[in-house]
Design a protein around this motif. Sequence first.
Motif, PDB file in Angstrom:
ATOM      1  N   UNK A 169      -8.055 -15.517   3.413  1.00 26.34           N
ATOM      2  CA  UNK A 169      -6.606 -15.437   3.505  1.00 26.34           C
ATOM      3  C   UNK A 169      -6.049 -16.656   4.226  1.00 26.34           C
ATOM      4  N   UNK A 170      -5.186 -17.394   3.549  1.00 32.10           N
ATOM      5  CA  UNK A 170      -4.569 -18.569   4.137  1.00 32.10           C
ATOM      6  C   UNK A 170      -3.149 -18.299   4.583  1.00 32.10           C
ATOM      7  N   UNK A 171      -2.535 -17.247   4.079  1.00 35.69           N
ATOM      8  CA  UNK A 171      -1.197 -16.849   4.488  1.00 35.69           C
ATOM      9  C   UNK A 171      -1.073 -15.353   4.261  1.00 35.69           C
ATOM     10  N   UNK A 172      -0.047 -14.770   4.835  1.00 31.19           N
ATOM     11  CA  UNK A 172       0.103 -13.322   4.760  1.00 31.19           C
ATOM     12  C   UNK A 172       0.336 -12.871   3.330  1.00 31.19           C
ATOM     13  N   UNK A 173      -0.328 -11.809   2.881  1.00 31.47           N
ATOM     14  CA  UNK A 173      -0.088 -11.281   1.540  1.00 31.47           C
ATOM     15  C   UNK A 173       1.267 -10.601   1.473  1.00 31.47           C
ATOM     16  N   UNK A 174       1.638 -10.175   0.259  1.00 32.65           N
ATOM     17  CA  UNK A 174       2.942  -9.557   0.077  1.00 32.65           C
ATOM     18  C   UNK A 174       3.122  -8.266   0.851  1.00 32.65           C
ATOM     19  N   UNK A 175       2.075  -7.453   0.911  1.00 30.68           N
ATOM     20  CA  UNK A 175       2.115  -6.178   1.618  1.00 30.68           C
ATOM     21  C   UNK A 175       0.891  -6.083   2.529  1.00 30.68           C
ATOM     22  N   UNK A 176       0.890  -5.141   3.467  1.00 31.75           N
ATOM     23  CA  UNK A 176      -0.295  -4.945   4.302  1.00 31.75           C
ATOM     24  C   UNK A 176      -1.497  -4.543   3.448  1.00 31.75           C
ATOM     25  N   UNK A 177      -2.705  -4.841   3.910  1.00 39.37           N
ATOM     26  CA  UNK A 177      -3.904  -4.507   3.133  1.00 39.37           C
ATOM     27  C   UNK A 177      -3.979  -3.042   2.732  1.00 39.37           C
ATOM     28  N   UNK A 178      -3.509  -2.146   3.585  1.00 44.95           N
ATOM     29  CA  UNK A 178      -3.632  -0.722   3.257  1.00 44.95           C
ATOM     30  C   UNK A 178      -2.822  -0.342   2.015  1.00 44.95           C
ATOM     31  N   UNK A 179      -1.748  -1.076   1.741  1.00 36.93           N
ATOM     32  CA  UNK A 179      -0.973  -0.792   0.521  1.00 36.93           C
ATOM     33  C   UNK A 179      -1.836  -1.048  -0.713  1.00 36.93           C
ATOM     34  N   UNK A 180      -2.536  -2.182  -0.723  1.00 33.53           N
ATOM     35  CA  UNK A 180      -3.396  -2.506  -1.873  1.00 33.53           C
ATOM     36  C   UNK A 180      -4.611  -1.593  -1.936  1.00 33.53           C
ATOM     37  N   UNK A 181      -5.126  -1.200  -0.760  1.00 33.18           N
ATOM     38  CA  UNK A 181      -6.260  -0.279  -0.754  1.00 33.18           C
ATOM     39  C   UNK A 181      -5.880   1.057  -1.384  1.00 33.18           C
ATOM     40  N   UNK A 182      -4.682   1.544  -1.083  1.00 37.71           N
ATOM     41  CA  UNK A 182      -4.223   2.808  -1.670  1.00 37.71           C
ATOM     42  C   UNK A 182      -4.066   2.675  -3.186  1.00 37.71           C
ATOM     43  N   UNK A 183      -3.531   1.548  -3.637  1.00 35.61           N
ATOM     44  CA  UNK A 183      -3.348   1.340  -5.071  1.00 35.61           C
ATOM     45  C   UNK A 183      -4.694   1.284  -5.782  1.00 35.61           C
ATOM     46  N   UNK A 184      -5.657   0.569  -5.184  1.00 41.35           N
ATOM     47  CA  UNK A 184      -6.970   0.453  -5.799  1.00 41.35           C
ATOM     48  C   UNK A 184      -7.683   1.805  -5.807  1.00 41.35           C
ATOM     49  N   UNK A 185      -7.552   2.570  -4.737  1.00 45.09           N
ATOM     50  CA  UNK A 185      -8.181   3.895  -4.676  1.00 45.09           C
ATOM     51  C   UNK A 185      -7.645   4.788  -5.793  1.00 45.09           C
ATOM     52  N   UNK A 186      -6.323   4.798  -5.971  1.00 42.17           N
ATOM     53  CA  UNK A 186      -5.719   5.632  -7.015  1.00 42.17           C
ATOM     54  C   UNK A 186      -6.122   5.156  -8.402  1.00 42.17           C
ATOM     55  N   UNK A 187      -6.216   3.845  -8.569  1.00 41.60           N
ATOM     56  CA  UNK A 187      -6.633   3.298  -9.864  1.00 41.60           C
ATOM     57  C   UNK A 187      -8.057   3.721 -10.190  1.00 41.60           C
ATOM     58  N   UNK A 188      -8.943   3.663  -9.216  1.00 47.00           N
ATOM     59  CA  UNK A 188     -10.334   4.043  -9.454  1.00 47.00           C
ATOM     60  C   UNK A 188     -10.464   5.543  -9.715  1.00 47.00           C
ATOM     61  N   UNK A 189      -9.625   6.321  -9.071  1.00 44.59           N
ATOM     62  CA  UNK A 189      -9.654   7.761  -9.359  1.00 44.59           C
ATOM     63  C   UNK A 189      -9.286   8.014 -10.817  1.00 44.59           C
ATOM     64  N   UNK A 190      -8.290   7.286 -11.314  1.00 40.69           N
ATOM     65  CA  UNK A 190      -7.903   7.425 -12.722  1.00 40.69           C
ATOM     66  C   UNK A 190      -9.001   6.909 -13.642  1.00 40.69           C
ATOM     67  N   UNK A 191      -9.664   5.816 -13.251  1.00 41.43           N
ATOM     68  CA  UNK A 191     -10.786   5.294 -14.037  1.00 41.43           C
ATOM     69  C   UNK A 191     -11.910   6.320 -14.120  1.00 41.43           C
ATOM     70  N   UNK A 192     -12.196   6.953 -12.997  1.00 48.14           N
ATOM     71  CA  UNK A 192     -13.279   7.938 -12.974  1.00 48.14           C
ATOM     72  C   UNK A 192     -12.968   9.113 -13.898  1.00 48.14           C
ATOM     73  N   UNK A 193     -11.706   9.538 -13.901  1.00 43.19           N
ATOM     74  CA  UNK A 193     -11.316  10.648 -14.771  1.00 43.19           C
ATOM     75  C   UNK A 193     -11.490  10.290 -16.247  1.00 43.19           C
TER      76      UNK A 193
END
Length: 390
Positions: free
Chosen positions: A12-36
């Motif tokens: 990371x060279x500069x701050x991302x658009x949102x805090x890391x936990x926002x992207x972690x939540x999005x990725x978690x939900x995406x993987x849950x849908x992938x698993x289904x």
Amino acid sequence: MTRPQHHVPVTQLSAPGFPPEEYEERLFATRAAMERQGLTALLVTAPEDIHYLCGLDHQGHFAVTGLLVPIDGAPVLVERAMEAPTAAAQTVGVGHHGYGDATDPADALLDVLTQLVPAVRTVGYQADSLSLPPVVWDRLRTAADVTWADCSALLGARRSVHTDREIARIRVAARLSDTAMAAGLAASTAGAGENEIAAAVYAAMLRDGGDLPAFAPLVRTADRLDQEHLTWSRHRLGPRDAVFLELSAAHGRYHAPLARLHHLDPRDAAQDARAAETSRAAMEELCATLRPGSTAEEVFATWHSAMETRLGEPFARHHCGYLIGIGFPPGWMGGSRTLRPGNTMELRAGMTFHVQSWLVGGPQGTHAFSDTALVTADGCEILTRTPYTD
């Protein structure tokens, strides 16, 4: 097959658009849908969805860019090698694989996929993505040991419901849109060129901190209102012209469009007063139906019925709005999920729509305008606040 260059987690060279936990939540939900759906990986090529999952925000999507998301492990962003510094500065939780300009992007994607998921692969892809060229898809779909599944709706349904952080961005975009519209309307005087009005719009939104919008402002006289996606010309307004402005500022990649129709002469506004009254009354009924549990087609039916009741005759229009949020060129829509007949999509709190009420021609005259509306827990909130001009 070309061997992949190394890929490593970005620094990371500069701050991302949102805090890391926002992207972690999005990725978690995406993987849950992938698993289904029984997927071992997902190939994301729509710029809006790549941005949603990892924060990438640049104009390099003219070259094939894909985010490969395995069911386990870090996703890998596959794109032109020259984009690595940008990815390092912007993205969260992903590795980066850069391919050279002489490399077939399909080879790069397949090589990384093989490393991420070495066994039997069932991979989702976005069949409706404008950023997956047929020449690349033809190579991918014939690859051995890969079963492809159309997952066009997997991300779109979730991305359309915004978090509080996203809504805060859309609110900022709405304020910037109002500022830009005020500047455009102030510049709309007899003798002004449409290009000069567009310049005033851009100057206002950028000076106040807006980012490059995904779609250019639309500036044209009302006699060309049905030419819906013109930008502007060098035509100069006459004293009896009416001008139509449709625009959206951007904050991050989030948009909040609105449109207004402005008569330069009050006499012409008076002639179209009935059309304006009909259009605005129908919009009020549209917004009353824009609430959780309604469907897209029900919202359209309410608006359409209101128009026909006030007109006293049949009325034709293909939609009265569409979902908005993250937008990349060539549009601020980020898809085409519209308020139209036959669309059974159920509205949920957190969705935002560009709602429109157009009446073009006919005995009552012409009027057209639009706003950005947020679906709330118990109704809707109009986020853009530009007053009606006529």
